[in-house]
Motif scaffolding. Structure first.
Motif, PDB file in Angstrom:
ATOM      1  N   GLY A 151      57.120  40.226  45.668  1.00 47.64           N
ATOM      2  CA  GLY A 151      56.607  40.892  44.267  1.00 47.64           C
ATOM      3  C   GLY A 151      55.362  40.836  44.080  1.00 47.64           C
ATOM      4  O   GLY A 151      54.741  40.110  44.534  1.00 47.64           O
ATOM      5  N   VAL A 152      54.792  41.508  42.976  1.00 46.62           N
ATOM      6  CA  VAL A 152      53.471  41.516  42.501  1.00 46.62           C
ATOM      7  C   VAL A 152      53.410  41.357  40.961  1.00 46.62           C
ATOM      8  O   VAL A 152      54.196  41.811  40.406  1.00 46.62           O
ATOM      9  CB  VAL A 152      52.627  42.762  43.072  1.00 46.62           C
ATOM     10  N   LEU A 153      52.501  40.574  40.619  1.00 48.30           N
ATOM     11  CA  LEU A 153      52.065  40.622  39.158  1.00 48.30           C
ATOM     12  C   LEU A 153      50.658  40.951  39.189  1.00 48.30           C
ATOM     13  O   LEU A 153      49.871  40.559  39.668  1.00 48.30           O
ATOM     14  CB  LEU A 153      52.349  39.366  38.746  1.00 48.30           C
ATOM     15  N   TYR A 154      50.613  42.313  38.710  1.00 46.86           N
ATOM     16  CA  TYR A 154      49.106  42.521  38.280  1.00 46.86           C
ATOM     17  C   TYR A 154      48.647  42.193  37.030  1.00 46.86           C
ATOM     18  O   TYR A 154      49.469  42.077  35.971  1.00 46.86           O
ATOM     19  CB  TYR A 154      49.051  44.148  38.472  1.00 46.86           C
ATOM     20  N   LYS A 155      47.326  41.604  37.055  1.00 45.58           N
ATOM     21  CA  LYS A 155      46.694  41.122  35.880  1.00 45.58           C
ATOM     22  C   LYS A 155      45.382  41.408  35.719  1.00 45.58           C
ATOM     23  O   LYS A 155      44.451  40.908  36.685  1.00 45.58           O
ATOM     24  CB  LYS A 155      47.058  39.376  35.742  1.00 45.58           C
ATOM     25  N   ASN A 156      45.225  42.314  34.678  1.00 45.89           N
ATOM     26  CA  ASN A 156      43.702  42.543  34.713  1.00 45.89           C
ATOM     27  C   ASN A 156      42.745  41.628  34.465  1.00 45.89           C
ATOM     28  O   ASN A 156      43.107  40.528  34.042  1.00 45.89           O
ATOM     29  CB  ASN A 156      43.664  43.407  33.208  1.00 45.89           C
ATOM     30  N   SER A 157      41.671  41.727  35.111  1.00 46.45           N
ATOM     31  CA  SER A 157      40.720  40.534  35.162  1.00 46.45           C
ATOM     32  C   SER A 157      40.199  39.942  33.751  1.00 46.45           C
ATOM     33  O   SER A 157      39.894  38.909  33.723  1.00 46.45           O
ATOM     34  CB  SER A 157      39.404  40.809  36.207  1.00 46.45           C
ATOM     35  N   SER A 158      40.254  40.678  32.802  1.00 50.09           N
ATOM     36  CA  SER A 158      39.934  40.195  31.457  1.00 50.09           C
ATOM     37  C   SER A 158      40.923  39.583  30.893  1.00 50.09           C
ATOM     38  O   SER A 158      40.489  39.035  29.658  1.00 50.09           O
ATOM     39  CB  SER A 158      39.506  41.562  30.649  1.00 50.09           C
ATOM     40  N   ALA A 210      45.267  47.311  46.397  1.00 49.98           N
ATOM     41  CA  ALA A 210      44.372  47.378  45.072  1.00 49.98           C
ATOM     42  C   ALA A 210      43.673  48.702  44.955  1.00 49.98           C
ATOM     43  O   ALA A 210      43.486  49.562  44.085  1.00 49.98           O
ATOM     44  CB  ALA A 210      43.543  46.368  45.199  1.00 49.98           C
ATOM     45  N   GLU A 211      43.322  49.383  46.383  1.00 47.56           N
ATOM     46  CA  GLU A 211      42.807  50.567  46.348  1.00 47.56           C
ATOM     47  C   GLU A 211      43.847  51.658  45.774  1.00 47.56           C
ATOM     48  O   GLU A 211      43.512  52.577  45.201  1.00 47.56           O
ATOM     49  CB  GLU A 211      42.239  50.970  47.690  1.00 47.56           C
ATOM     50  N   ILE A 212      45.096  51.579  46.277  1.00 45.26           N
ATOM     51  CA  ILE A 212      45.975  52.531  46.095  1.00 45.26           C
ATOM     52  C   ILE A 212      46.323  52.646  44.523  1.00 45.26           C
ATOM     53  O   ILE A 212      46.362  53.714  44.115  1.00 45.26           O
ATOM     54  CB  ILE A 212      47.325  52.062  46.704  1.00 45.26           C
ATOM     55  N   PHE A 213      46.313  51.528  43.778  1.00 50.22           N
ATOM     56  CA  PHE A 213      46.402  51.385  42.440  1.00 50.22           C
ATOM     57  C   PHE A 213      45.098  51.324  41.701  1.00 50.22           C
ATOM     58  O   PHE A 213      45.263  51.186  40.357  1.00 50.22           O
ATOM     59  CB  PHE A 213      47.377  50.178  41.925  1.00 50.22           C
ATOM     60  N   ASN A 214      44.195  51.568  42.410  1.00 47.19           N
ATOM     61  CA  ASN A 214      42.785  51.594  41.622  1.00 47.19           C
ATOM     62  C   ASN A 214      42.444  50.364  40.820  1.00 47.19           C
ATOM     63  O   ASN A 214      42.072  50.397  39.435  1.00 47.19           O
ATOM     64  CB  ASN A 214      42.733  52.799  40.792  1.00 47.19           C
ATOM     65  N   ILE A 215      42.682  49.160  41.456  1.00 45.27           N
ATOM     66  CA  ILE A 215      42.677  47.783  40.663  1.00 45.27           C
ATOM     67  C   ILE A 215      41.709  46.898  41.541  1.00 45.27           C
ATOM     68  O   ILE A 215      41.445  47.343  42.632  1.00 45.27           O
ATOM     69  CB  ILE A 215      43.857  47.205  40.329  1.00 45.27           C
ATOM     70  N   LEU A 216      41.442  45.829  41.186  1.00 38.04           N
ATOM     71  CA  LEU A 216      40.740  44.926  42.153  1.00 38.04           C
ATOM     72  C   LEU A 216      41.631  43.968  42.803  1.00 38.04           C
ATOM     73  O   LEU A 216      42.626  43.774  42.232  1.00 38.04           O
ATOM     74  CB  LEU A 216      39.897  43.951  41.332  1.00 38.04           C
ATOM     75  N   ASP A 217      41.133  43.596  44.008  1.00 33.93           N
ATOM     76  CA  ASP A 217      41.781  42.767  44.837  1.00 33.93           C
ATOM     77  C   ASP A 217      42.245  41.386  43.985  1.00 33.93           C
ATOM     78  O   ASP A 217      43.467  40.933  44.249  1.00 33.93           O
ATOM     79  CB  ASP A 217      41.117  42.138  45.944  1.00 33.93           C
ATOM     80  N   SER A 218      41.372  40.903  43.135  1.00 33.89           N
ATOM     81  CA  SER A 218      41.833  39.632  42.623  1.00 33.89           C
ATOM     82  C   SER A 218      42.564  39.646  41.640  1.00 33.89           C
ATOM     83  O   SER A 218      43.169  39.013  40.828  1.00 33.89           O
ATOM     84  CB  SER A 218      40.263  39.001  42.079  1.00 33.89           C
ATOM     85  N   GLU A 219      43.106  41.044  40.980  1.00 33.86           N
ATOM     86  CA  GLU A 219      43.829  41.227  40.044  1.00 33.86           C
ATOM     87  C   GLU A 219      45.288  41.107  40.663  1.00 33.86           C
ATOM     88  O   GLU A 219      46.381  41.462  39.692  1.00 33.86           O
ATOM     89  CB  GLU A 219      43.556  42.445  39.304  1.00 33.86           C
ATOM     90  N   ASP A 243      48.051  45.744  30.522  1.00 40.64           N
ATOM     91  CA  ASP A 243      47.142  44.587  31.032  1.00 40.64           C
ATOM     92  C   ASP A 243      47.985  43.799  32.291  1.00 40.64           C
ATOM     93  O   ASP A 243      47.137  42.979  32.726  1.00 40.64           O
ATOM     94  CB  ASP A 243      47.068  43.379  29.693  1.00 40.64           C
ATOM     95  N   MET A 244      49.091  44.003  32.076  1.00 36.19           N
ATOM     96  CA  MET A 244      49.842  43.295  33.255  1.00 36.19           C
ATOM     97  C   MET A 244      51.035  43.917  33.587  1.00 36.19           C
ATOM     98  O   MET A 244      51.774  44.701  32.952  1.00 36.19           O
ATOM     99  CB  MET A 244      50.263  41.711  32.798  1.00 36.19           C
ATOM    100  N   ALA A 245      51.343  44.068  34.805  1.00 35.94           N
ATOM    101  CA  ALA A 245      52.185  44.862  35.339  1.00 35.94           C
ATOM    102  C   ALA A 245      53.178  44.330  36.495  1.00 35.94           C
ATOM    103  O   ALA A 245      52.663  43.365  37.275  1.00 35.94           O
ATOM    104  CB  ALA A 245      51.976  46.219  35.947  1.00 35.94           C
ATOM    105  N   ASN A 274      49.995  54.314  36.544  1.00 35.82           N
ATOM    106  CA  ASN A 274      48.475  54.005  35.909  1.00 35.82           C
ATOM    107  C   ASN A 274      48.542  52.334  35.683  1.00 35.82           C
ATOM    108  O   ASN A 274      48.816  52.212  34.520  1.00 35.82           O
ATOM    109  CB  ASN A 274      47.738  54.714  35.137  1.00 35.82           C
ATOM    110  N   PHE A 275      48.030  51.291  36.376  1.00 35.80           N
ATOM    111  CA  PHE A 275      48.001  50.091  35.958  1.00 35.80           C
ATOM    112  C   PHE A 275      46.818  49.856  34.795  1.00 35.80           C
ATOM    113  O   PHE A 275      46.984  48.838  34.013  1.00 35.80           O
ATOM    114  CB  PHE A 275      47.739  49.138  37.156  1.00 35.80           C
ATOM    115  N   HIS A 276      46.037  50.921  34.623  1.00 33.68           N
ATOM    116  CA  HIS A 276      45.106  50.666  33.472  1.00 33.68           C
ATOM    117  C   HIS A 276      45.619  50.988  32.182  1.00 33.68           C
ATOM    118  O   HIS A 276      45.047  50.820  31.106  1.00 33.68           O
ATOM    119  CB  HIS A 276      43.811  51.202  33.942  1.00 33.68           C
TER     120      HIS A 276
END
Lengths: 395, 376
Positions: free
Chosen positions: B208-215, B53-62, B192-194, B187-189
């Motif tokens: 693997g990972v799915l990033y999902k913005n908390s919103s 999360a820190e490397i990609f500047n996102i939240l753990d819960s995302e 909304d999802m990656a 930049n994951f921002h």
């Protein structure tokens, strides 16, 4: 021109004879907050200056968590106190700022300068108007306030003010011992005490196997949040299982909480004495639960002679929650793990406990022996703000 | 062996494997267990997630862990379709996606969703005007990959996001970043999802990972028990997660330096093989250097691939996932069926050496001379 960070003291500046003690402590605390950065902190009676080649934003972010600071500014030192020489620098600094209205405020600590402060402000204002199009002077509520101080050998220019936390530098008013549970209130009580310059240590009671390692981790996490303001924090973990079980087995259940709290106070007072802490601090708030009625507080408090400070005594729960959110302890506090105060809860705790009865019931258990054992074997953990990366070798 | 198929998969890093082994051995507890071993394992897992999360500047819960990019894409697209089908049934994707996106879209189409395929220009970039015109009030999702797996064309996600959100702020933007993460900075921002996966970045296979913005809300596609994440029920594969975290950290360190090195190797190959009359370089100014796609006139890609194999040189024809057919990406960019019918993908890594490239060029020359006489 040199970029510096300027720190103003506020309430501190009312101290007279011992102001130097407060200021050296403040400087020490700032240096601790910036310990991994290359900084130089100097001061006079009016304010402190931080010079650094590190990231200014990061320095400001950290300094805003240091108590005893009223205001923070990013300032520029210009090696001249001649207004004609200063003006080009001021214009240069204004170049990247957007504003429609402005006001110049001048101060001259160098009284040899031939103009008055008002004249200096007018002259600088005229110079700015001449060089920047479409702006005007506005005395009340300008978009930008340009502060210029004409000092002995140089001058100082600064613009925006960043509000500090206020209070007193941590450690200037001695040491206290915070009774830290896992709840919402006690971390807030700790924060408010630190703010008044008291360096705190914390005490936590665990009852394994009735309470879990997760409950203890949660308290460590809360202590770490407070460490940010307290420089670091010492956490005393006391094993309370035996005492709690004995109380449960031998004492009428309506008095469980009252007697348990009395034991906690006794243990805390002993540890406070050993650590040279002058006060106990807790998160009690009048009327919040059965053990926090005035009669209960009196019945519990009478077992110790050390002063007990209750910063939240007169706070409403919602106001406490607001502060907990602000200092980022709320989310941790509401994690659902059993702690000492939530296990062995009687159905109907006594609201107006009788002191005489308390003494009578306590005779039913060998509490002095058990307290001696608990204090002797207690665990001391030093917690720093930055979590040691626990699994660094794997990650 | 000269391995030039890093975009198909990568060898697992020695340190990553070490992390996997030690975690399997020392932290075998179930992170959902209440006892000490479980708690310790959970703490390790949380630290690993926090690092990503820190490397990609996102939240753990995302962060939701999956078994790879295909599962992440399924969760993103189907999860979104399930959540928003009452709001709309229109989904937009591009012609430069990974085959898994098309398979999911075909499935959704059979379930009554409408899929639009946005056009791209001759450089491979999504056609902004076309995208704008396709977005409707009932468009619930746009999915466009960050880097095309066959040609390496990189999309300007930030601009695409702006266009989408301007037309319909409610439309969700997903990007398959499998070929971008660990190769170029992302930049994951921007989205909304990656989606991304471990085995393309020297991590283990199967994570693997799915990033999902908390919103953003989506529905799960798997149901079960599990406390860590409702989108990912079941016992988390902690050794894979910790190893992935390490792989992410290693792959994102010095990413620009590595890219410059790979760029040099890429140019060296292009300089050497573009002189052959029957070779076309499928490279646009938006291609990242890690992926080099070429077309062979008169020689079948697969034949060339097997000829290289004799020298223990490994490359892909079309992509490993769609071998045998036309290259959809090359066809989408050049609109030339002949060009799309015989492609080779040479994919490079910071592990590739100049010596390997020199040898590859030499073998390429020998095979080319031998095979070009046989066909045509």
């Amino acid at each position: 021109m040199e970029k510096i960070i300027l720190i103003k003291y506020g309430e501190l500046s009312t101290k007279k004879d011992n102001i130097n003690f407060f200021l050296t402590k403040l400087r020490d605390n700032i240096l601790v907050a910036l310990k991994d950065m290359n900084v130089n902190v100097s001061y006079d009676l009016g304010r402190m200056f931080i010079r650094t080649d590190a990231d200014i934003d990061e320095v400001i972010k950290r300094v805003t968590n240091v108590f005893g600071i009223h205001e923070i500014n990013v300032g520029y030192i210009i090696e001249s106190n001649n207004i004609n020489e200063i003006a080009p620098y001021v214009l240069e600094l204004l170049k990247d700022r957007e504003f429609k209205t402005f006001k110049v405020e001048s101060k001259r600590s160098n009284k040899k300068i031939e103009f008055t402060s008002i004249e200096l402000s007018k002259m600088m204002g005229a110079e700015i108007l001449k060089n920047i199009p479409d702006i005007k002077v506005q005395v009340n509520n300008p978009d930008i306030l340009i502060n210029i101080e004409y000092r002995k050998d140089n001058s100082l220019v600064y613009f925006e003010k960043i509000k500090g936390l206020g209070g007193y530098p941590v450690g200037t008013l001695g040491k206290g011992l915070l009774m830290l549970s896992g709840g919402i209130d006690s971390p807030v009580a700790g924060y408010m005490t630190i703010k008044r310059g008291v360096k705190i240590e914390a005490i936590y009671f665990e009852s394994p196997p009735h309470t879990s390692i997760e409950a203890k981790n949660k308290v460590i996490k809360l202590a770490r949040k407070l460490a940010k303001y307290n420089n670091d924090i010492i956490l005393h973990v006391v094993n309370f299982t035996e005492i709690q079980e004995e109380i449960y087995k031998n004492i009428p259940h309506e008095y469980l909480i009252t007697i348990m709290r009395r034991m906690m106070y006794r243990v805390s007072a002993i540890i406070a004495g050993r650590r040279k802490a002058k006060i106990l601090i807790n998160g009690e708030s009048i009327g919040q639960v059965a053990s926090q009625t005035l009669t209960s507080m009196a019945a519990i408090n009478e077992v110790v002679r050390i002063p007990v400070i209750r910063p939240l005594a007169c706070f409403d729960k919602l106001d406490i929650i607001d502060i907990a959110k602000k200092i980022d302890t709320y989310e941790t506090s509401i994690l659902p793990f059993e702690d000492c105060c939530t296990i062995f809860v009687p159905k109907h705790p006594v609201i107006n406990p009788d002191k005489v009865k308390c003494l009578e019931y306590e005779k039913l258990i060998p509490y002095e022996e058990m307290i001696y054992k608990a204090v002797k074997g207690h665990e001391i953990i030093k917690i720093e703000e930055k979590e040691k990366k626990e699994f660094e070798d794997l990650l | 062996m000269i391995y030039l198929d890093y975009s198909a998969t990568t060898p697992v890093g020695f340190e990553v494997l070490d992390t996997y082994n030690r975690t399997s051995k020392d932290f075998f507890g179930n992170p959902n267990s209440l006892h000490e071993l479980g708690v310790k394992t959970k703490n390790l897992m949380n630290s690993a997630t926090k690092q990503i999360a820190e490397i990609f500047n996102i939240l753990d819960s995302e962060i939701t862990y999956t078994n790879g990019a295909t599962e992440s894409n399924n969760l993103a697209l189907i999860g979104c379709a399930l959540e928003y089908h009452k709001k709309g049934k229109h989904i937009i994707t591009s012609k430069l996606e990974h085959p898994s996106i098309y398979a999911i879209c075909d499935y959704l189409e059979s379930m009554g969703f409408e899929i639009s395929y946005v056009k791209n220009d001759e450089e491979g970039l999504v056609d902004f005007e076309d995208l704008k015109s396709l977005i409707r009030p009932d468009t619930i999702l746009v999915s466009i990959c960050a880097v095309n797996s066959e040609t390496g064309v990189r999309q300007p996600l930030k601009m695409i996001r702006q266009i989408i959100k301007k037309e319909n702020p409610e439309t969700i933007f997903h990007s398959d970043m499998t070929q971008a993460v660990g190769k170029v900075s992302v930049n994951f921002h921007d989205v909304d999802m990656a989606t991304f996966t471990g085995h393309k970045i020297y991590g283990p296979k199967g994570i693997g990972v799915l990033y999902k913005n908390s919103s953003v809300n989506i529905k799960p596609i798997l149901y079960g028990s599990g406390k860590s994440n409702m989108l990912n029920p079941g016992t988390p594969p902690v050794p894979l997660i910790v190893a992935l975290s390490k792989a992410v950290r290693l792959a994102t360190t010095d990413i620009e330096k590595r890219e410059r090195f790979i760029e040099r190797l890429n140019n060296k190959v292009v300089d050497a093989i573009s002189k052959y009359e029957g070779v076309m370089i499928n490279k646009t100014k938006y291609s990242i250097p890690h992926i080099l796609n070429i077309s062979l006139r008169n020689i079948k890609g697969e034949t060339f691939l097997h000829a290289l194999e004799d020298y223990e040189v490994y490359v892909s024809s079309n992509t490993a996932c769609s071998s045998g057919n036309l290259s959809t990406s090359v066809l989408a960019i050049y609109n030339d069926r002949v060009r799309a019918s015989s492609t080779l993908r040479i994919s490079l890594s910071h592990l590739t050496t100049t010596d390997e490239i020199n040898k590859f060029i030499e073998y390429f020359d020998q095979i080319y001379k031998k095979l070009s006489g046989l066909h045509g």
